[in-house]
Design an enzyme around this catalytic site. Structure first.
Site, PDB file in Angstrom:
ATOM      1  N   GLY A   1      -6.861 -25.756 -76.450  1.00  0.00           N
ATOM      2  CA  GLY A   1      -6.345 -24.808 -75.813  1.00  0.00           C
ATOM      3  C   GLY A   1      -6.879 -24.895 -74.211  1.00  0.00           C
TER       4      GLY A   1
ATOM      5  N   SER B   1     -10.750 -24.153 -80.308  1.00  0.00           N
ATOM      6  CA  SER B   1     -11.843 -24.464 -81.004  1.00  0.00           C
ATOM      7  C   SER B   1     -12.953 -23.285 -80.369  1.00  0.00           C
ATOM      8  CB  SER B   1     -12.340 -25.513 -81.015  1.00  0.00           C
ATOM      9  OG  SER B   1     -13.800 -25.678 -81.259  1.00  0.00           O
TER      10      SER B   1
ATOM     11  N   VAL C   1     -16.128 -25.626 -79.207  1.00  0.00           N
ATOM     12  CA  VAL C   1     -15.979 -26.902 -78.292  1.00  0.00           C
ATOM     13  C   VAL C   1     -15.559 -26.295 -76.791  1.00  0.00           C
ATOM     14  CG1 VAL C   1     -15.213 -29.102 -77.553  1.00  0.00           C
ATOM     15  CG2 VAL C   1     -15.275 -28.371 -80.122  1.00  0.00           C
TER      16      VAL C   1
ATOM     17  N   ILE D   1     -13.363 -28.393 -70.393  1.00  0.00           N
ATOM     18  CA  ILE D   1     -14.181 -29.272 -69.615  1.00  0.00           C
ATOM     19  C   ILE D   1     -14.712 -28.560 -68.176  1.00  0.00           C
ATOM     20  CG2 ILE D   1     -12.377 -30.169 -68.102  1.00  0.00           C
ATOM     21  CD1 ILE D   1     -13.476 -33.135 -68.331  1.00  0.00           C
TER      22      ILE D   1
ATOM     23  N   VAL E   1     -13.543 -27.397 -65.354  1.00  0.00           N
ATOM     24  CA  VAL E   1     -13.613 -27.958 -63.531  1.00  0.00           C
ATOM     25  C   VAL E   1     -12.318 -27.306 -62.974  1.00  0.00           C
ATOM     26  CG1 VAL E   1     -15.004 -30.079 -63.777  1.00  0.00           C
ATOM     27  CG2 VAL E   1     -12.455 -29.997 -64.098  1.00  0.00           C
TER      28      VAL E   1
ATOM     29  N   LYS F   1      -2.126 -26.570 -51.959  1.00  0.00           N
ATOM     30  CA  LYS F   1      -2.882 -27.844 -51.662  1.00  0.00           C
ATOM     31  C   LYS F   1      -1.602 -28.597 -51.170  1.00  0.00           C
ATOM     32  CE  LYS F   1      -4.735 -32.078 -53.639  1.00  0.00           C
ATOM     33  NZ  LYS F   1      -5.202 -32.642 -54.990  1.00  0.00           N
TER      34      LYS F   1
ATOM     35  N   PRO G   1      -0.186 -36.851 -47.051  1.00  0.00           N
ATOM     36  CA  PRO G   1       0.151 -35.364 -47.304  1.00  0.00           C
ATOM     37  C   PRO G   1       1.337 -35.305 -48.098  1.00  0.00           C
ATOM     38  CG  PRO G   1       1.376 -36.768 -45.226  1.00  0.00           C
ATOM     39  CD  PRO G   1       0.157 -37.658 -45.962  1.00  0.00           C
TER      40      PRO G   1
HETATM   41  C1  LIG Z   1     -15.099 -33.440 -61.887  1.00  0.00           C
HETATM   42  C2  LIG Z   1     -13.829 -33.449 -62.297  1.00  0.00           C
HETATM   43  C3  LIG Z   1     -12.645 -33.328 -61.368  1.00  0.00           C
HETATM   44  C4  LIG Z   1     -11.411 -33.070 -61.988  1.00  0.00           C
HETATM   45  N1  LIG Z   1     -10.556 -33.059 -60.959  1.00  0.00           N
HETATM   46  C5  LIG Z   1      -9.021 -32.907 -61.319  1.00  0.00           C
HETATM   47  C6  LIG Z   1      -7.995 -32.897 -60.322  1.00  0.00           C
HETATM   48  O1  LIG Z   1      -8.272 -32.710 -59.292  1.00  0.00           O
HETATM   49  N2  LIG Z   1      -6.791 -32.867 -60.813  1.00  0.00           N
HETATM   50  C7  LIG Z   1      -6.305 -32.958 -62.279  1.00  0.00           C
HETATM   51  O2  LIG Z   1      -5.302 -32.967 -62.480  1.00  0.00           O
HETATM   52  N3  LIG Z   1      -7.525 -33.260 -62.928  1.00  0.00           N
HETATM   53  C8  LIG Z   1      -8.798 -33.372 -62.663  1.00  0.00           C
HETATM   54  N4  LIG Z   1      -9.612 -33.474 -63.681  1.00  0.00           N
HETATM   55  C9  LIG Z   1      -9.417 -33.648 -64.892  1.00  0.00           C
HETATM   56  C10 LIG Z   1      -8.979 -32.374 -65.541  1.00  0.00           C
HETATM   57  O3  LIG Z   1      -9.942 -31.539 -65.550  1.00  0.00           O
HETATM   58  C11 LIG Z   1      -8.971 -32.419 -67.083  1.00  0.00           C
HETATM   59  O4  LIG Z   1      -8.315 -33.838 -67.242  1.00  0.00           O
HETATM   60  C12 LIG Z   1      -8.288 -31.058 -67.564  1.00  0.00           C
HETATM   61  O5  LIG Z   1      -8.964 -29.972 -67.431  1.00  0.00           O
HETATM   62  C13 LIG Z   1      -8.141 -31.614 -69.091  1.00  0.00           C
HETATM   63  O6  LIG Z   1      -7.554 -30.721 -69.706  1.00  0.00           O
HETATM   64  P1  LIG Z   1      -7.641 -30.506 -71.067  1.00  0.00           P
HETATM   65  O7  LIG Z   1      -6.885 -29.437 -71.344  1.00  0.00           O
HETATM   66  O8  LIG Z   1      -7.026 -31.935 -71.526  1.00  0.00           O
HETATM   67  O9  LIG Z   1      -9.010 -30.419 -71.337  1.00  0.00           O
HETATM   68  P2  LIG Z   1     -10.212 -29.124 -71.529  1.00  0.00           P
HETATM   69  O10 LIG Z   1      -9.695 -28.079 -70.464  1.00  0.00           O
HETATM   70  O11 LIG Z   1     -11.436 -29.633 -71.652  1.00  0.00           O
HETATM   71  O12 LIG Z   1      -9.483 -28.670 -72.995  1.00  0.00           O
HETATM   72  C14 LIG Z   1      -9.930 -29.019 -74.104  1.00  0.00           C
HETATM   73  C15 LIG Z   1      -9.568 -28.128 -75.310  1.00  0.00           C
HETATM   74  O13 LIG Z   1      -9.505 -28.690 -76.633  1.00  0.00           O
HETATM   75  C16 LIG Z   1     -10.587 -27.960 -77.310  1.00  0.00           C
HETATM   76  N5  LIG Z   1     -10.857 -28.775 -78.373  1.00  0.00           N
HETATM   77  C17 LIG Z   1     -11.572 -29.917 -78.137  1.00  0.00           C
HETATM   78  N6  LIG Z   1     -11.815 -30.435 -79.429  1.00  0.00           N
HETATM   79  C18 LIG Z   1     -11.370 -29.780 -80.384  1.00  0.00           C
HETATM   80  C19 LIG Z   1     -11.124 -29.785 -81.679  1.00  0.00           C
HETATM   81  N7  LIG Z   1     -11.661 -30.589 -82.514  1.00  0.00           N
HETATM   82  N8  LIG Z   1     -10.181 -28.994 -82.358  1.00  0.00           N
HETATM   83  C20 LIG Z   1      -9.727 -27.979 -81.418  1.00  0.00           C
HETATM   84  N9  LIG Z   1      -9.941 -27.853 -80.180  1.00  0.00           N
HETATM   85  C21 LIG Z   1     -10.618 -28.604 -79.631  1.00  0.00           C
HETATM   86  C22 LIG Z   1     -11.458 -27.435 -76.523  1.00  0.00           C
HETATM   87  O14 LIG Z   1     -12.042 -26.070 -76.994  1.00  0.00           O
HETATM   88  C23 LIG Z   1     -10.775 -27.093 -75.094  1.00  0.00           C
HETATM   89  O15 LIG Z   1     -10.010 -25.537 -75.350  1.00  0.00           O
HETATM   90  C24 LIG Z   1     -11.057 -33.585 -63.181  1.00  0.00           C
HETATM   91  C25 LIG Z   1     -12.040 -33.775 -64.175  1.00  0.00           C
HETATM   92  C26 LIG Z   1     -13.553 -33.564 -63.788  1.00  0.00           C
HETATM   93  C27 LIG Z   1     -14.316 -33.839 -64.727  1.00  0.00           C
END
Ligand SMILES: Cc1cc2nc3c(=O)[nH]c(=O)nc-3n(C[C@H](O)[C@H](O)[C@H](O)COP(=O)(O)OP(=O)(O)OC[C@H]3O[C@@H](n4cnc5c(N)ncnc54)[C@H](O)[C@@H]3O)c2cc1C
Length: 174
Positions: free
Chosen positions: A13, A43, A46, A49, A51, A82, A101
């Site tokens: 989520g 979860s 967990v 990430i 950021v 942005k 841009p």
């Molecule tokens: C320093 C940094 C800068 C970034 N800058 C950018 C940017 O400028 N632009 C961009 O698009 N992206 C950027 N990213 C990447 C972006 O932040 C991530 O790709 C994005 O937040 C990931 O979203 P997500 O929903 O996949 O992961 P998350 O937000 O981490 O969510 C993962 C979810 O999965 C759940 N989960 C994990 N394992 C399980 C399990 N086994 N069962 C049930 N639930 C589970 C967790 O609880 C969480 O809710 C950046 C990343 C970093 C580290």
């Protein structure tokens, strides 16, 4: 016979999970009888990430399609406009910069402006020569006015946002 998809489970989520759920819900019927059933599993153990996130301008049409008010989104997710990406010290490390841009050069489909800019490449960057967006960024101007409709613009834009707040915001909308 091809069996139509009736149930989708999204694991996670974070911003990716909630955006996926929102896009599916916007594009398909989620009606209890005939629609697709979408289940999002989160979860408690967990963490996300956690950021900030920068988006492409296509995020505007995604949010609009999901039925989100842009004003609510800006306020609830600590979002800001942005207008591009500023690359500092990528060429000579002498405090120079250039912009990518989000607004394309005016009339780019009809005319390639690059040959006209090339003789002046030492004096002005391509972005500064062919579009206004780097000037807007340098002078802290927004890409739209307060009276401009939600998601409309004078200069193209995406967002920077708090991804954690976005997941919370959208979860509480559905
Ligand atoms: C320093 C940094 C800068 C970034 N800058 C950018 C940017 O400028 N632009 C961009 O698009 N992206 C950027 N990213 C990447 C972006 O932040 C991530 O790709 C994005 O937040 C990931 O979203 P997500 O929903 O996949 O992961 P998350 O937000 O981490 O969510 C993962 C979810 O999965 C759940 N989960 C994990 N394992 C399980 C399990 N086994 N069962 C049930 N639930 C589970 C967790 O609880 C969480 O809710 C950046 C990343 C970093 C580290």
């Amino acid at each position: 016979m091809h069996k139509p998809l009736k149930k989708i489970v999204i694991v996670g989520g974070g911003s990716a999970g909630w955006l996926t759920a929102g896009i599916i819900a916007a594009e398909h019927s989620t009606d209890a009888v005939s629609g697709i059933e979408v289940t999002l599993v989160e979860s408690a153990d967990v963490p996300t990430i956690g950021v900030g996130e920068g988006t492409w301008p296509t995020m505007r049409s995604t949010l609009k399609k999901m039925g989100i008010s842009e004003t609510d989104f800006l306020l609830e997710c600590d979002a800001s406009f942005k207008q591009g990406t500023k690359f500092i010290n990528w060429q000579t490390n002498t405090n120079e910069y250039y912009y990518h841009p989000f607004t394309l050069p005016r009339g780019f489909n009809e005319t390639n402006l690059a040959p006209f800019w090339q003789p002046f490449r030492d004096k002005i960057s391509f972005a500064d020569a062919v579009c206004m967006q780097s000037h807007l960024g340098e002078h802290d101007y927004a890409p739209k006015q307060i009276s401009t409709a939600e998601y409309d613009f004078s200069a193209n834009y995406g967002y920077h946002l708090d991804a954690g707040k976005f997941a919370f915001f959208y979860k509480n909308m559905v």
